[in-house]
Every structure is written in structure tokens, then in C-alpha cells.
Scaffold this motif. Structure first.
Motif, short mmCIF file in Angstrom:
data_model
loop_
_atom_site.label_atom_id
_atom_site.label_comp_id
_atom_site.label_asym_id
_atom_site.label_seq_id
_atom_site.Cartn_x
_atom_site.Cartn_y
_atom_site.Cartn_z
N HIS A 90 0.81 -1.23 0.00
CA HIS A 90 0.00 0.00 0.00
C HIS A 90 0.84 1.27 0.00
O HIS A 90 0.34 2.34 0.37
CB HIS A 90 -0.94 0.01 1.21
N GLY A 91 2.10 1.15 -0.37
CA GLY A 91 2.94 2.33 -0.40
C GLY A 91 4.30 1.94 -0.93
O GLY A 91 4.49 0.82 -1.42
N THR A 92 5.26 2.86 -0.85
CA THR A 92 6.55 2.59 -1.48
C THR A 92 7.64 2.13 -0.52
O THR A 92 8.65 1.61 -0.95
CB THR A 92 7.06 3.84 -2.22
N ALA A 93 7.46 2.35 0.81
CA ALA A 93 8.53 2.01 1.75
C ALA A 93 8.34 0.58 2.26
O ALA A 93 7.45 0.33 3.05
CB ALA A 93 8.54 2.97 2.93
N PRO A 94 9.21 -0.36 1.86
CA PRO A 94 9.08 -1.71 2.40
C PRO A 94 9.60 -1.75 3.84
O PRO A 94 10.37 -0.90 4.26
CB PRO A 94 9.98 -2.54 1.49
N GLY A 95 9.17 -2.74 4.61
CA GLY A 95 9.74 -2.98 5.94
C GLY A 95 10.69 -4.16 5.86
O GLY A 95 10.91 -4.72 4.78
N CYS A 96 11.26 -4.53 6.98
CA CYS A 96 12.13 -5.71 7.00
C CYS A 96 12.36 -6.16 8.43
O CYS A 96 12.04 -5.46 9.37
CB CYS A 96 13.46 -5.41 6.31
N VAL A 97 12.87 -7.39 8.56
CA VAL A 97 13.28 -7.90 9.87
C VAL A 97 14.75 -8.24 9.75
O VAL A 97 15.15 -8.95 8.82
CB VAL A 97 12.52 -9.20 10.24
N CYS A 98 15.57 -7.71 10.67
CA CYS A 98 16.96 -8.17 10.64
C CYS A 98 17.40 -8.66 12.00
O CYS A 98 16.76 -8.38 13.01
CB CYS A 98 17.90 -7.15 10.01
N THR A 99 18.43 -9.47 12.01
CA THR A 99 18.84 -10.16 13.23
C THR A 99 20.16 -9.55 13.71
O THR A 99 21.07 -9.32 12.92
CB THR A 99 19.00 -11.67 12.93
N THR A 100 20.25 -9.28 15.02
CA THR A 100 21.47 -8.68 15.55
C THR A 100 22.52 -9.77 15.77
O THR A 100 22.17 -10.96 15.79
CB THR A 100 21.21 -7.99 16.90
N LYS B 234 19.03 -11.40 18.36
CA LYS B 234 17.71 -10.78 18.59
C LYS B 234 17.18 -10.21 17.29
O LYS B 234 17.94 -9.90 16.38
CB LYS B 234 17.85 -9.71 19.66
N GLN B 235 15.86 -10.06 17.25
CA GLN B 235 15.27 -9.60 16.00
C GLN B 235 14.76 -8.16 16.09
O GLN B 235 14.20 -7.75 17.10
CB GLN B 235 14.11 -10.52 15.63
#
Lengths: 416, 416
Positions: A129-139, A143-144
Motif C-alpha cells: 500500500h505504499g513505497t517504503a518496504p519494511g524488513c526484519v533483521c537479526t542482531t 535478537k530480531q
């Protein structure tokens, strides 16, 4: 699993915007049994964001950020988190292409492409619904950190379509929770009546007030959905029995959802005539998808002239009793029902304030009527005593009308 | 002076309640030049509240808590803060008397009296709209902790009547801030156009998106109100000139406030006919106190039958073009204007979704018309392309109608 939400945005600290994102994410985490222990807001300030991130990572397993993914220079969430996770940002060609597609036929400003930059190793959360994707990254500590965009219309679908399913694959303990919704009884009184249940830990029961109504939340934790539900069920039933017909539903979204559901089920229709609530009741009913099956017509009749013209309120009645009176509420309910040819008619007339009150008819005084063509019931809100806001009186009046309809449709006394 | 807000309440972490308190307090702090750097939420858990309090006291001068002052057992804010400030809680007889007065004629449960207990040395913040008073107490290190109740209807008046005046006596640096409100242009486009201003520090300028519209905030800090205003003024004017008639106001509350103000000033009246927005436009207009001078009548005409019956939309038009069409929007605006005898009439017809869309008429397609009796203007929202929520489409349609009225009243082209 314990989580923390970090909202990023100076607009939140200036009070320009109410932070609805946190509640949306919190509700979703509750349903999958993730414990949310803290939520934090910082401005568009990389240093304070980094400090908040470090603190959050020291005390929980999952950090979810909202906001700061946009195209402007002060959107710095990704940069800060990538740094903390020890990862470079790289451009993802697919996302760049998607941005170009999104703007087809319009000019793309160079800063839009910033949104195609994400941490080198991450799980991408697409933005439908927009142009900015999200993401999940791991430290490096395992930890996430999940990043969601700020606008609720983008955050909410990304959360439900991508982040929650991703998290569910990893979680073991389950929380089951039910919300017993109550109208017409205050939090203090209910807390006393269900005292025996609020002392327990699993399932726990707690009372909450929201503007004009209250609810009881019953929550159990267990290894499986079934076990948690088995713990909840008897307690929900006992509390329900204790509060009787003041309970308008368990796990229902709102009074208006409840009313529309029953109307549709019973194939009945409704029409509304509103003075002081100015369309709020019609708005709340039509908030519900599918309400067109049950909602026939709404008349917002502010002036006396329009009350007579549109829904045939007799002029003598207005002259004799004044617009804010029981007979006029009755005539409005009857008039709009007849005009619309609906099964039920609602009339609301009152003084929402801040002006227009008098000693005899104080601000907050509202008359509400429900007519089914054979009989008309009236309730009144006395108002006055405590000075509340215009918004409160209007909301409470619309809720009271909805409660009258709910009671009628369920065969309960319209006035408790 | 730097501040931090700590909101207390498990309901906030479960996502049952949206935290509006934080925005209300934040806005008030902004107006008196207090910098808010963090906001935090914890549940009804004394240990986590204490940790949050200690962290906040280590990094700011003023901590404001919201919530946890109520009568129930899990309301523990006062106890926790009194402990941190090294003070016993004592009963204040005046407050006990006030609670008794408040409940005159009703039974008082014993737990209500808990609200008469406050730290031994504190500045009391009276609660004119409920039973739980707030207070400000000072820690051994000379920092201040203010406690406000959770319900916004109690918090807001206490904040404005008692806490803000109390804080103002102590603060020296002044922030002056203006909000330039824009409809019809996106944040990205505006950010680019006013790039030259957003690079500066004092006054600073920043863009913010809120659902369906955006605004630019210009903020200056100085030793006096006059100096800060002198810094802001030219920048506000230059940005205004840059954005032209997309700016609907500076420091105005909302599009509806703006429209009602101009209507009243010009002694003109308006009537609305709504299909897909279901009363939302009428509701927004009548949210504004004094709107009865300008708002004549609202018709919520969901079905075709009611469109013809109530505001004389010709049946052939509905058959030929369908309810969601430009001719029907026109007829609605003209019909409701004529029926109400008002100066202006608005017609809105569209598909709010989630169901009811087709390839030809996608969800989100809305036709809006404005009639002044001589001429009728139409705008349409194409919808479709991106899938947005029912709530978004309805809100955006009502805003678009308001923008058309604003432009008309200001002698601008109704469609930009």
C-alpha cells in the motif's frame, strides 16, 4: 517471547499526531502470545533512537520500530538499525523497480529511491500500500528487529500479511484472551462485582474503562490454543452471568458492529434522525462494511424547520416543548421510521455544548427515542452535573442509542 | 527544560486502547516550550514503572505520568512514585469529602477512598471531572514528577487548568511553532518544493503526513515569545507563498473548522447528501461548536429509493448511470440544496469497500459535487489503483468535499 515497540517521529513528541501504530501492533502481538512489556517513542534523532534500541535489545527478544522509513532526510530508522546490527545498506533492484511502477506516469523525486535501500541481510516485508518496504533483521546476539512504516494504512496490512505470519513460525507459548464488553455500568461498580475473578493469575481478569463504556479482559497462557481456551471459557461465562444484560458482547468490535450484525441476521432495517449528534450515529453504523443491508436512511436535522420538513415533526410540538424534549425525540423516531419505511427509527435530540445550555436544560441533556411502529421508547441522559466535552456527550448519546437498539433486538427491556 | 511522559496501563500494551493522552500532553508541552524527548508506556506493574521512572529521572527534569490513579487494585502509580520520591501517602480530608460529594445519592465502594491518598508533600492538581486528583511532587534530587489520570476527559482539563499554568511559572525558554496545513499535495512533493527551508535549524521546518493530508511545522526557539515569532513569521509566509492555494490554513484545527469559520463569516449555509460517507461529512461539520449557524441539513441516502424520496434524485438518472456516477453526485448536491433551502449543497456518492467494487467502478471511486444553485462542480477520486481501507476512502472523500467548499468560499477554482 518478550517484545518492545519503538515509535520514531518528532511529530509524535510534538503531539501533532496520535500514535495509533502502537495499539495496532500491540493488539496483533497479543493475539499471537508475544508479551509486550514496554513501548517507547523517540523523535527523528539517530542518537536517541540508537540508545532506545540498545536498551530495548538488552531487555527483550524482539524490537518492532514504527516510522522513519519514508523518503525524507529525517527518516533515519533503517540507517540507525543497520548500524546497530552491523550491516551495510544495499539497494534492492526489485524494490527500485516497484517504486518506478508505483509512480508510473508521475515524476519520481530522487529521494524516493532511498526506500529501495535495506540492510544487506534481512527478511523483507513487502509494502502493498505504499513505497517504503519494511524488513526484519537479526542482531549479532540473535535478537530480531522488525521495521514497519509509520502511516497506519501501510503499517496495518504489512503487519497482518507479513510480519505476524513470520513471527508465528517462531513462537511457542500461546495467549488466549477475551474481551467482555459492557455498556451502562461503570468500571468501579463492575470491578467490585467481579472481585473474585480479578485476584487470579491464570486466567487473569482485569477491568478497563474507555470513554463512555468499559470492558473486562480475561487472559490465559498455556502451551496450546486449546488449553488456554479451556482456562478462559468458564471464567468468561461466570463473569458474563454476573454482569447480565449489561454485557453487549464478547470479542465484538463495537456496539455498532453488534447492532448491524443482529439487524442483518433478523433482516430488519433502521433509520436515524439526529440533532445534537449531527450524523455521528449514521457514521458509526455505516462504518461497518455491509451496513447498507440494514441502514435505510439518516437525517441530520439541526434546525426546527428541517425537523418538520424532512421527518414531519409537528411544529406545535417544537413550539410547545422545545426541540430538546421527550415528545420531539419521540416524533423524530416515529417520523424518520415512517419516512424511510424501515422497521426501526431512532430520534436523538439534545444539547452537546459547549453553548446552548440553561439551568432547566443543561449541556449534556439528551433525549433518545426508539420506535418500531407500534411502540416508542425513550431514554434520557441527564447531562449537567459534571461538565464533559462536546465530543464525549455526542459519543455517549450515539452509544446509548445503539444500546437501546441492541436491547430491543435481543428481546431485552429497552431501558435497563 | 526536558521532559518525558510515562503512560501506565496494561490496556495500552494489549492494544485495547489507543494512547491519546501522550499526544494531548505533548501538544501542551510544545506550546510552553518544554522539550519532550521520550515517551514510554509500561503496564500496571510496579517494578517496571519504577525502572522507567528511574531512567526518566536520570535523563530529564520533568516526568509526567498518565494513568494508574484509579480506584482499582492495579492502579499503582501514586504508590510507586511516592516510594521513589521517599514520601509516605497520607489521606487528604478535603479530597475524601469531595469524593463523598461526587457520589451523593449513590453507594461509594471502599476502594474509591484510595483516591484521597496522595504523597505527603505535593502540589495537588484538582480533578474537576472525576474523583482521582493528580499532583506534582519533587524528588530528593530536585526533579519534578507530575501525575495525571488516564481518562482523556479528566486528563485534558486537569492539564490545561492546573498543570500547564503551574509549569509555566518555572520555564524561561520559549518555543513558537506554526502548522501550515495542506490538502491536495503529498508530503514527498511538498518536501522537495520547500527543501531550502527544511535545512535550517532555527527556525526549523519539517514536513509531516497524516492520513489523507500533510502539514509543515515551522518552529523557532528564543528568549521571548516576540523574538521567536519574529523568526517564524517570514518563513511561514515564504512557505505559504511556495505552496499557494493548497494551503488551507495556518494553525487551524482542521478543514471542517476552516469551512465552518468561513461559512459563518459569510453568513452562508450548507446542506449535505451522503452515500458512501454515511454521515461522516455531517459529523465532521457538526463536531465544530457553533456549526448550527451554518449547517442546515444532512441526508444520509444509502439506497436509491431514499435518494429519490428524500432529495429528489430522478429515478431515470439512477437507472441510466448507476448510483455511483457523476450525474447522480450532481443531482444529490442540487437536490439537497433545494430541499434544505441552503446556499450550498454537497453530494457524495462512491464505493467505500471492501465489497461492491468492479473493474469499471473500483473500490475507492467517489464522485463529489458542490452546487450553489447557479452552477455545480464535480470532482472525482479515482480509487482502485492502490487498495486502501474503507475508513481511509471515507475520510478522504469527506476531506475532499470540505476542500471544494473551502475553495469555493475563498473564490478559488473549486478544482485545482
Amino acid at each position: 517471547m518478550n517484545a518492545e515497540i519503538i515509535s520514531v517521529g518528532t511529530e509524535l513528541l510534538l503531539g501533532d499526531v496520535v500514535n495509533t501504530d502502537t495499539a495496532i501492533v500491540a493488539r496483533a502481538l497479543t493475539t499471537i502470545g508475544v508479551n509486550l512489556l514496554h513501548t517507547v517513542t523517540v523523535g527523528d534523532n539517530p542518537q536517541r533512537l540508537q540508545e532506545a534500541l540498545e536498551l530495548a535489545l538488552s531487555r527483550c527478544d524482539l524490537v518492532i520500530t514504527t516510522g522513519g522509513l519514508g523518503p525524507t532526510d529525517d527518516d533515519l530508522t533503517k540507517e540507525t538499525i543497520a548500524k546497530t546490527a552491523g550491516q551495510p545498506l544495499v539497494e534492492y533492484p526489485d524494490i527500485r523497480t516497484r517504486i518506478e511502477e508505483y509512480f508510473t506516469g508521475r515524476t519520481i523525486s530522487e529521494n524516493q529511491y532511498k526506500q529501495a535501500m535495506l540492510p544487506k541481510e534481512c527478511h523483507i516485508l513487502p509494502n502493498d500500500h505504499g513505497t517504503a518496504p519494511g524488513c526484519v533483521c537479526t542482531t549479532p546476539q540473535g535478537k530480531q528487529v522488525a521495521m514497519l512504516p509509520g502511516p497506519p494504512s501501510e503499517l496495518e496490512p504489512m503487519l497482518h500479511s507479513y510480519l505476524i505470519p513470520y513471527l508465528q513460525r517462531a513462537n511457542t507459548e500461546v495467549i488466549q484472551s477475551h474481551k467482555i464488553r459492557v455498556f451502562g455500568k461503570g468500571e468501579g461498580a463492575v470491578a467490585k462485582e467481579i472481585d473474585a475473578f480479578t485476584q487470579n493469575a491464570n486466567p487473569s481478569a482485569a477491568t478497563y474503562a474507555s470513554e463512555g463504556e468499559m470492558y473486562v479482559r480475561v487472559t490465559a497462557k498455556a502451551a496450546s490454543q486449546e488449553q488456554a481456551e479451556a482456562l478462559c471459557k468458564p471464567v468468561v461465562e461466570q463473569i458474563g452471568a454476573c454482569l447480565g444484560d449489561f454485557v453487549y458482547g464478547v470479542d465484538v468490535d463495537s456496539l455498532e458492529q453488534c447492532v448491524i450484525d443482529i439487524l442483518r441476521e433478523q433482516h430488519r432495517t433502521i433509520a436515524t434522525a439526529e440533532s445534537c449528534t449531527g450524523g455521528l450515529l449514521a457514521k458509526r453504523l455505516t462504518d461497518i462494511p455491509g451496513s447498507s443491508e440494514a441502514f435505510e436512511m439518516g437525517a441530520v436535522t439541526y434546525s426546527n424547520r428541517i425537523k418538520s420538513l424532512l421527518i414531519d415533526v409537528p411544529e406545535e410540538l417544537l413550539e410547545q416543548h422545545g426541540a430538546v424534549s421527550e415528545p420531539v425525540a419521540r416524533a423524530m423516531a416515529q417520523g424518520v421510521r415512517k419516512k424511510a419505511g424501515s422497521d426501526l427509527g431512532i430520534g436523538i435530540t439534545g444539547i452537546a455544548g459547549p453553548d446552548g445550555g440553561s439551568a432547566e436544560k443543561p449541556v449534556g441533556l439528551v433525549y433518545l427515542a426508539l420506535s418500531d411502529g407500534k411502540q416508542t421508547w425513550v431514554r434520557n441522559m441527564p447531562g449537567g452535573g459534571m461538565v464533559r466535552s462536546r465530543e464525549y456527550y455526542r459519543w455517549r448519546a450515539a452509544s446509548t442509542a445503539l444500546d437501546m437498539v441492541r436491547r430491543y433486538l435481543n428481546g431485552l427491556p429497552v431501558n435497563p
